[in-house]
Design an enzyme around this catalytic site. Structure first.
Site, PDB file in Angstrom:
ATOM      1  N   PHE A 104       1.574   4.469   4.857  1.00 29.27           N
ATOM      2  CA  PHE A 104       0.581   4.463   5.914  1.00 29.27           C
ATOM      3  C   PHE A 104       0.841   4.542   7.126  1.00 29.27           C
ATOM      4  CE2 PHE A 104      -2.416   1.557   8.319  1.00 29.27           C
ATOM      5  CZ  PHE A 104      -3.655   1.992   8.008  1.00 29.27           C
ATOM      6  N   TYR A 105       2.155   4.495   7.499  1.00 29.46           N
ATOM      7  CA  TYR A 105       2.742   4.774   8.750  1.00 29.46           C
ATOM      8  C   TYR A 105       2.215   6.374   9.076  1.00 29.46           C
ATOM      9  CZ  TYR A 105       6.329   6.640  12.129  1.00 29.46           C
ATOM     10  OH  TYR A 105       6.783   7.339  13.024  1.00 29.46           O
ATOM     11  N   ALA A 106       2.786   7.230   7.899  1.00 34.45           N
ATOM     12  CA  ALA A 106       2.392   8.740   7.986  1.00 34.45           C
ATOM     13  C   ALA A 106       0.932   8.943   8.202  1.00 34.45           C
ATOM     14  CB  ALA A 106       3.059   9.319   7.056  1.00 34.45           C
ATOM     15  N   THR A 152      -1.525   7.186   9.593  1.00 39.07           N
ATOM     16  CA  THR A 152      -1.865   6.694  10.865  1.00 39.07           C
ATOM     17  C   THR A 152      -1.445   7.794  11.880  1.00 39.07           C
ATOM     18  OG1 THR A 152       0.338   5.646  11.534  1.00 39.07           O
ATOM     19  CG2 THR A 152      -1.885   4.266  10.290  1.00 39.07           C
TER      20      THR A 152
END
Length: 336
Positions: A151-153, A155
């Site tokens: 999910f970091y990537a 965002t």
């Protein structure tokens, strides 16, 4: 110049502010001093920067409604470098809400603030994690990035897309850069080099993923700051400007927007990094081999062709020199 740096008390933000202040620029820094890692380290960075009369620090969260709008309106920066974010690949599995708040809502607030108060150049920090499941190396900016593994990537990819839309709609000259595994003095305690150093000095075993075969494009922080500083002076041209495209250029066809990798372009195996660290520390590591965690990729490798075409040739700090510099800082800072 008048420059706003979000995330100034972070690892990269601190080094960039130091560079800008050393050149005589007026710098406003915004930071939330979040507890994601040791706040004492962030306050120590702040104290160092506060020695300059040209530095103003503001504490606050970028997701706070109106904060960025008011700050940019008051300080009138010519350049904004957006480094504030919820970082960390693995932590996004535990607390995805923090990434939605900072990386999506916070970045949206910044874009709205710059829309209301135009700047000469907006620069945004993205990540090599944006390449996700891509397997063709080296990673090139023109490669499709549609398979984020965390999910970091996701965002960060969303932030890139949002920034492109604002660049198109409101003619905001924007450069997004994808960082590759940055390390060096004053580094982040959640990253491998910092963790390994602490554990080796404390006599604790270290966890080595993928049997040490994982490869990362380790980028020394001063090299990265040099690249960012040069890119500050290379805003993408506004619509209607005549420009000759260079090979591999990511300049948008419909917006003053460009995407640029910033990495060393020289991947290093994890076990080789540990070997160099052992030499710098003068101690051997106890290694526990583990499989690659979910969301991690086996290797990263930045193509730096576009970067060098834009800003000229740049030296890359050898890992032996960069890791030794980190160890020297660590021993001095923590008195070990």
């Amino acid at each position: 110049m008048r420059v706003l740096v979000t995330g100034f008390a972070g690892f990269i933000g601190y080094h960039l502010c130091r560079r800008l202040l050393a050149e005589g620029h007026a710098v406003t820094g915004l930071d939330a001093f979040s507890t994601y890692y040791d706040v004492n380290l962030k306050h120590a960075r702040h104290r160092d920067l506060a020695q300059s009369a040209e530095f103003e620090a503001v504490e606050g969260r970028i997701e706070t409604p109106g904060l960025l709008h008011d700050l940019i309106g008051r300080t009138g920066p010519e350049v904004v470098v957006h480094l504030a974010a919820q970082a960390g690949v693995r932590y996004s599995l535990e607390n995805p809400q923090a990434y939605a708040d900072a990386n999506l809502i916070g970045s949206f607030n910044l874009l709205e603030a710059v829309r209301a108060h135009p700047v000469r150049h907006l620069l945004l920090a993205s990540t090599s994690s944006a390449y996700g499941g891509n397997t063709i190396l080296p990673f090139r900016e023109a490669d499709r990035a549609v398979s984020p593994l965390t999910f970091y990537a996701a965002t960060k990819l969303a932030m890139e897309a949002m920034a492109h839309s604002y660049a198109h709609l409101f003619s905001i000259p924007t450069t997004a850069f994808r960082f590759f595994t940055v390390y060096g003095p004053w580094g982040r305690p959640d990253m491998a080099l910092f963790l390994f150093t602490r554990k080796i000095l404390d006599g604790e075993p270290i966890e080595v993923f993928a049997g040490g075969a994982a490869e990362r494009d380790f980028t020394y922080v001063e090299d990265l700051v040099e690249a960012v500083r040069r890119l500050v002076d290379r805003p993408p041209p506004l619509p209607g400007a005549h420009v000759e495209r260079m090979p591999g250029d990511t300049l948008s066809d419909c917006a003053p927007y460009r995407l640029v990798n910033i990495g060393a372009g020289q991947p290093l195996r994890l076990d080789a990094m540990i070997n160099i660290l052992e030499v710098a520390l003068g101690r051997r590591a106890q290694r526990i081999l583990k499989p690659l965690p979910p969301g991690d990729v086996p290797r990263t490798h930045a193509s730096t062709d576009l970067l060098h075409r834009l800003v000229g040739s740049m030296d890359s700090t050898p890992p032996e020199k960069g890791i030794a510099a980190f160890v020297a800082w660590y021993r001095a800072f923590y008195q070990v």
